[in-house]
Write a protein that holds these residues in place. Structure first.
Motif, PDB file in Angstrom:
ATOM      1  N   MET A 497     -72.636 -57.521 -22.179  1.00 35.85           N
ATOM      2  CA  MET A 497     -71.661 -58.155 -23.075  1.00 35.85           C
ATOM      3  C   MET A 497     -70.706 -57.079 -23.594  1.00 35.85           C
ATOM      4  O   MET A 497     -71.131 -56.116 -24.236  1.00 35.85           O
ATOM      5  CB  MET A 497     -72.380 -58.832 -24.233  1.00 35.85           C
ATOM      6  N   ARG A 499     -67.789 -56.245 -26.145  1.00 34.86           N
ATOM      7  CA  ARG A 499     -67.228 -56.720 -27.408  1.00 34.86           C
ATOM      8  C   ARG A 499     -66.056 -55.813 -27.774  1.00 34.86           C
ATOM      9  O   ARG A 499     -66.245 -54.616 -27.994  1.00 34.86           O
ATOM     10  CB  ARG A 499     -68.295 -56.707 -28.504  1.00 34.86           C
ATOM     11  N   GLU A 520     -61.080 -59.482 -33.557  1.00 34.89           N
ATOM     12  CA  GLU A 520     -61.719 -59.575 -32.246  1.00 34.89           C
ATOM     13  C   GLU A 520     -60.658 -59.901 -31.206  1.00 34.89           C
ATOM     14  O   GLU A 520     -59.910 -60.874 -31.339  1.00 34.89           O
ATOM     15  CB  GLU A 520     -62.807 -60.656 -32.262  1.00 34.89           C
ATOM     16  N   ASP A 522     -61.565 -59.751 -27.674  1.00 29.66           N
ATOM     17  CA  ASP A 522     -62.237 -60.347 -26.528  1.00 29.66           C
ATOM     18  C   ASP A 522     -63.736 -60.088 -26.628  1.00 29.66           C
ATOM     19  O   ASP A 522     -64.169 -59.090 -27.222  1.00 29.66           O
ATOM     20  CB  ASP A 522     -61.699 -59.744 -25.221  1.00 29.66           C
ATOM     21  N   SER A 523     -64.513 -60.980 -26.074  1.00 30.00           N
ATOM     22  CA  SER A 523     -65.948 -60.783 -25.863  1.00 30.00           C
ATOM     23  C   SER A 523     -66.267 -61.473 -24.549  1.00 30.00           C
ATOM     24  O   SER A 523     -65.966 -62.657 -24.388  1.00 30.00           O
ATOM     25  CB  SER A 523     -66.780 -61.400 -26.995  1.00 30.00           C
ATOM     26  N   SER A 551     -59.113 -63.700 -22.348  1.00 30.31           N
ATOM     27  CA  SER A 551     -59.842 -63.502 -23.605  1.00 30.31           C
ATOM     28  C   SER A 551     -60.565 -64.766 -24.058  1.00 30.31           C
ATOM     29  O   SER A 551     -60.000 -65.862 -24.058  1.00 30.31           O
ATOM     30  CB  SER A 551     -58.880 -63.053 -24.707  1.00 30.31           C
ATOM     31  N   THR A 552     -61.825 -64.606 -24.469  1.00 31.53           N
ATOM     32  CA  THR A 552     -62.592 -65.742 -24.988  1.00 31.53           C
ATOM     33  C   THR A 552     -62.245 -66.050 -26.438  1.00 31.53           C
ATOM     34  O   THR A 552     -62.778 -66.989 -27.022  1.00 31.53           O
ATOM     35  CB  THR A 552     -64.104 -65.467 -24.898  1.00 31.53           C
ATOM     36  N   TRP A 605     -76.696 -58.617 -22.618  1.00 30.70           N
ATOM     37  CA  TRP A 605     -76.563 -60.065 -22.724  1.00 30.70           C
ATOM     38  C   TRP A 605     -77.885 -60.781 -22.468  1.00 30.70           C
ATOM     39  O   TRP A 605     -78.118 -61.881 -22.975  1.00 30.70           O
ATOM     40  CB  TRP A 605     -75.488 -60.580 -21.772  1.00 30.70           C
ATOM     41  N   ASP A 608     -79.074 -60.856 -25.845  1.00 35.84           N
ATOM     42  CA  ASP A 608     -78.152 -61.475 -26.807  1.00 35.84           C
ATOM     43  C   ASP A 608     -78.001 -62.979 -26.609  1.00 35.84           C
ATOM     44  O   ASP A 608     -77.748 -63.714 -27.563  1.00 35.84           O
ATOM     45  CB  ASP A 608     -76.755 -60.842 -26.694  1.00 35.84           C
ATOM     46  N   ALA A 621     -65.468 -67.649 -28.584  1.00 38.10           N
ATOM     47  CA  ALA A 621     -65.604 -66.715 -29.704  1.00 38.10           C
ATOM     48  C   ALA A 621     -65.382 -67.375 -31.060  1.00 38.10           C
ATOM     49  O   ALA A 621     -66.176 -67.196 -31.981  1.00 38.10           O
ATOM     50  CB  ALA A 621     -64.639 -65.546 -29.522  1.00 38.10           C
ATOM     51  N   ASP A 632     -74.184 -66.834 -28.325  1.00 36.02           N
ATOM     52  CA  ASP A 632     -74.537 -65.454 -28.662  1.00 36.02           C
ATOM     53  C   ASP A 632     -75.492 -65.425 -29.853  1.00 36.02           C
ATOM     54  O   ASP A 632     -75.179 -65.959 -30.918  1.00 36.02           O
ATOM     55  CB  ASP A 632     -73.252 -64.681 -28.979  1.00 36.02           C
ATOM     56  N   SER A 670     -70.839 -47.319 -26.931  1.00 35.81           N
ATOM     57  CA  SER A 670     -69.592 -47.695 -27.604  1.00 35.81           C
ATOM     58  C   SER A 670     -68.506 -46.683 -27.265  1.00 35.81           C
ATOM     59  O   SER A 670     -68.786 -45.599 -26.732  1.00 35.81           O
ATOM     60  CB  SER A 670     -69.791 -47.762 -29.121  1.00 35.81           C
TER      61      SER A 670
END
Length: 688
Positions: A497, A499, A520, A522-523, A551-552, A605, A608, A621, A632, A670
Motif C-alpha cells: 500500500m 500512501r 492526501e 493518493d493511496s 488517484s483514489t 496491504w 492492512d 479514500a 483499509d 518512507s
C-alpha cells in the motif's frame, strides 16, 4: 523491473460494464420537467418539503420514509416509481426535495441501486448558478427563433467579488467550484445520517471526520497560496459571541446574502422549535468531557467506553449527530444544528421571510467562507481526541513493516515528472497548475407558460486544472535468513500500500503541529513479485510508476446527462458522484513556485486490508465502498491521525524534534522530497 499501474477502476459502487443502459436512460425522466404524458396526480402521496435540507433530522426522516414506502409498494414495477417521481419533478421542477428523493429512491431499489444519476448541477442549476448566468448563457435549441436569440446573448462567466472590498473573494473560484459542491452534496446523500449502519465495518463517523478534515487542509493550502492566513474556528465558545467578519453573497435565487459583521442570535426559531445557543455550548462541553474520559452516557444512563479502534467513529457519529450517535438527546445534534443556525443569522425567527443562507443546503454550504470556520470548530473537537491517543513511536516500530518471509522494505527514491499537453518545458519535482475555460451544460426548468420544458444551456466557467504527472517510486526488498529450515516461497507476490501526502512548507517543522496540514494525494495497492532467478535474499529492486489521474482520492469521471441518455457509459464510473474534484487535486500554488513536502509511506496491504478480497480502488479514500466495509484497517489519514514521539536510536543522530526528516530517517519504508507547485497562468475573466 518496471511496473505500471493499470487504468483507474470503479469505486465498487458501480461499473459501466453490466449497467442496464436502457433502464438508466428511463431514470432521467425523474430529473427533468419534460414529461407531459405523466399523470400529475401520481405525485400526491410523495409529499413535498419546500425548504428541504439534509441537515434537518425531521426532513431526512420524512424523505427516507417516503422513499422506503415508494420502493416497498412498487418494488416489482420500476416504471411506476419513475412515473411517480417524474410527476413530482414536473410539479416542482426546481425542488431539492424532489431531486434528493429520486436519488435515494433509486439507490434503495435493487434494480436501480447501481445505476447512475445525472450531476446535480445539470438538473438543478438554480441551486448552482445565478439567474443572471442562466439567462445570459447560450441557448442550445433547434428552432430558428431560439438560434437567433442565441447569437444575440453573450455567454456568462462566473465572476468573483472585488477583492479590494472582500479578501475572502480571492478564493471564490475554489469554494464555488461545481465539482466541489457535487462532492460534498453526494457524500452526504449516500451517507445519510438517518441510516443505521454497522459502524464497525462502514466507519461512517470516522469518514465524516476525515473527509471534512481534508477539505479544511486543502482550503488552508489554497489560503496560504493567495496570502491569506489559515482558517480560524467559529462555534459555541469560540468567537461565537463576536460578530462574524466574513460576509458572503452566493448570488443564487433561493438563498440570501449575509453582510459582514453579523452576530449569532441567542436563539432561533426553526419550524416551531427554538434552538438556544446555550444548549449548543452545553452539548459541546458534554462532548469534550466524553472525549477526555473516553466515556459516553447512553439514553439509559449507562456508561459506554468505546474500544480504541472505534473511538473516532463513535465520536464522529455523535458530533454530527447521525443515527449511530451514542445519545443525541444528551449530546445534541451539534454539526447539523450549526449549519441551520448560521444559515438563519439574518432572520432568526423568520419574521421577515428572508431566504436561508447557503449553509442550509449540502450542495451550497461549501461555497460560504463560514463553512470552513464552522468545520474548523468541529475538527478541533476531533483533534481533542487525536492528541489523547498514544503517539506513533519508533521504539515500538509503529510505522515500520516486516513483510512475509522475513522480508524488509526500503524506499530508495521518489520523484515526480509532469507530462504537459502543450509542449511546455518542465522540471523534475515540479507540479504545474493553470486556470482553464470550460463549458458546463445545464437543463434549466424555466417554469413559465411560454417555456413549459427545460432549456439546454451552456455556461462558461473558469476552473483550476493541473498538468498530468507521474509518481516514480523505487523500492528494495531484502529477505533475512533467520531459520534455515523455513523454506521461502520463491514465487511470492507482495501486496503493498502506497500512501502519498503533501503539505505546504512553512516555518513550522514540528510534525505534531504540521500533521493536520497534510493533504492526501493518493493511496493505492501495488503488487511486486519476488524473482527467484536473482540472488535468493536480495535486495531486489522494483520501480513503480503511478499516474496522477488514477488517484483514489479523486472522483471518477461523472456521467453527464447526455452520456446517460445516449447510453455512453463505457468508462468506469461511480453512481455516487463523490470523491475529491480531479481539477482541485493539486493546490493552485504561486507564480513564483510554492514549496511543499511530499511524503510517501509504504505499508503491508496483506495486514492492512479489511479482508483478503478488499480492494482500494476508484474513489475509496474519501468515500469508502458502497455496501462494503471500508477496505483499509488503518485509521483514516494514517500516519497523520495522531502525534509522533520519535527518539534517536544512536547518539550520533543528535536531538530529534519530530520533523518529517526525523521520521523518515528512522522509517526505511518512507520517503520525503521537496516539491514546487507553480501556477503558470493568471486567472482569467475575473474582477481582481
Amino acid at each position: 523491473m518496471s511496473d505500471n499501474i493499470e487504468p483507474k477502476e470503479s469505486c465498487g459502487c458501480s461499473e459501466a460494464e453490466g449497467i442496464d443502459t436502457e433502464l438508466n436512460k428511463k431514470l432521467l425522466r425523474a430529473f427533468l420537467k419534460n414529461n407531459d404524458s405523466v399523470e400529475a396526480a401520481l405525485h400526491e402521496d410523495l409529499g413535498h418539503i419546500p425548504d428541504f435540507t439534509t441537515f434537518s433530522w425531521k426532513h431526512m426522516k420524512t424523505v427516507h420514509e417516503v422513499a422506503d414506502n415508494l420502493v416497498n409498494e412498487h418494488g416489482d414495477d420500476v416504471d411506476k416509481i419513475i412515473d411517480k417521481l417524474s410527476a413530482l419533478k414536473n410539479v416542482y421542477p426546481n425542488s431539492a426535495y424532489a431531486d434528493y428523493l429520486s436519488r435515494i429512491s433509486f439507490y434503495k431499489h435493487p434494480e436501480t441501486k447501481n445505476l447512475v444519476c445525472p450531476p446535480i448541477h445539470e438538473v438543478l442549476p438554480e441551486s448552482c448558478f445565478s439567474l443572471e448566468q442562466l439567462r445570459e448563457s447560450d441557448v442550445e435549441c433547434d428552432s430558428l427563433e431560439r438560434k437567433a436569440q442565441k447569437e444575440s446573448i453573450p455567454s456568462a462567466t462566473i465572476l468573483a467579488s472585488p477583492q479590494s472590498l472582500n479578501i475572502e473573494s480571492k478564493l471564490d473560484w475554489w469554494r464555488e467550484d461545481i465539482q466541489l459542491s457535487e462532492h460534498h452534496a453526494n457524500w452526504h446523500a449516500y451517507y445519510p445520517f438517518t441510516k443505521k449502519l454497522d459502524t464497525e465495518k462502514v466507519r461512517r463517523g470516522e469518514l465524516f471526520a476525515y473527509m471534512h478534515e481534508q477539505m479544511l487542509a486543502r482550503y488552508d493550502f489554497e489560503r496560504l497560496a493567495v496570502g491569506l492566513p489559515r482558517v480560524v474556528p467559529f462555534g459555541p465558545g469560540i468567537y461565537w459571541d463576536k460578530p462574524l467578519p466574513e460576509g458572503y453573497n452566493i448570488k443564487l435565487s433561493k438563498f440570501s446574502a449575509r453582510p459582514a459583521n453579523m452576530s449569532i442570535p441567542d436563539r432561533i426559531v426553526y419550524k416551531g422549535t427554538q434552538y438556544v445557543m446555550k444548549d449548543m455550548e452545553l452539548h459541546k462541553e458534554r462532548l469534550l468531557n466524553a472525549i477526555a474520559r473516553n466515556e459516553y452516557l447512553d439514553p439509559d444512563g449507562n456508561k459506554v467506553k468505546p474500544k480504541v479502534k472505534d473511538m473516532m467513529d463513535v465520536l464522529g457519529c455523535t458530533v454530527e449527530a447521525d443515527k449511530n450517535s451514542i445519545n443525541p438527546g444528551y449530546y445534541g445534534n451539534l454539526h447539523n444544528r450549526g449549519h441551520i443556525v448560521i444559515s438563519m443569522m439574518n432572520d432568526p425567527d423568520k419574521r421577515y421571510r428572508i431566504d436561508y443562507g447557503p449553509m442550509y443546503q449540502q450542495y451550497t454550504a461549501a461555497r460560504d467562507p463560514v463553512f470552513y470556520r464552522w468545520h474548523k470548530f468541529i475538527d478541533d473537537l476531533f483533534e481533542e481526541h487525536r492528541v489523547r491517543l498514544e503517539p506513533h513511536s519508533n521504539i515500538k516500530g509503529d510505522l515500520e513493516i516486516q513483510l512475509a518471509h522475513n522480508t524488509s522494505l526500503e524506499v530508495k527514491e521518489v520523484f515526480i515528472m509532469t507530462m504537459p499537453d502543450d509542449g511546455k518545458k518542465v522540471e523534475k519535482d515540479f507540479l504545474y497548475t493553470k486556470m482553464t475555460e470550460q463549458k458546463i451544460t445545464v437543463y434549466w426548468a424555466a417554469d413559465t407558460i411560454d417555456n413549459p420544458h427545460p432549456i439546454e444551456r451552456s455556461i462558461d466557467c473558469t476552473t483550476l486544472m493541473h498538468y498530468p504527472f507521474h509518481y516514480h517510486f523505487k523500492i528494495a526488498l531484502t529477505r533475512t535468513l533467520s531459520d534455515p529450515s523455513v523454506k521461502h516461497d520463491d514465487d511470492y507476490t507482495y501486496k503493498l500500500m502506497f500512501r502519498v501526502f503533501m503539505a505546504p512548507q512553512t516555518q513550522v517543522t514540528d510534525l505534531n503541529k504540521r500533521r493536520r496540514h497534510f493533504i492526501e494525494l493518493d493511496s493505492f495497492v501495488h503488487e511486486v513479485k519476488w524473482d527467484s532467478s536473482q540472488y535468493p535474499y536480495g535486495p531486489q529492486t522494483f520501480e513503480i510508476i503511478r499516474k496522477s489521474k488514477d488517484s483514489t482520492v479523486a472522483m471518477l469521471p461523472p456521467p453527464l446527462f447526455k452520456d446517460i441518455h445516449e447510453g455512453k457509459l463505457g468508462q468506469p464510473t461511480s453512481f455516487c458522484g463523490c470523491g475529491w474534484p480531479p481539477n482541485l487535486l493539486i493546490p493552485r500554488g504561486t507564480p513564483a513556485g510554492m514549496k511543499a513536502d511530499l511524503f510517501v509511506l509504504v505499508t503491508d496491504w496483506e495486514k492492512d486490508a479489511y479482508d483478503k478480497d478488499a480492494e482500494f480502488t476508484g474513489n475509496a479514500a474519501y468515500c469508502g465502498k458502497s455496501g462494503k466495509p471500508y477496505p483499509d484497517r488503518k485509521p483514516m489519514g494514517y500516519p497523520f491521525e495522531k502525534n509522533f514521539d520519535f527518539k534517536p536510536t544512536d547518539t550520533k543522530m543528535g536531538k530529534f524534534e519530530n520533523t518529517l526528516q526525523d521520521i523518515v530517517q528512522l522509517t526505511p519504508n518512507s520517503f520525503t522530497i521537496p516539491v514546487t507547485i507553480q501556477f503558470v497562468e493568471q486567472e482569467v475573466n475575473r474582477d481582481i
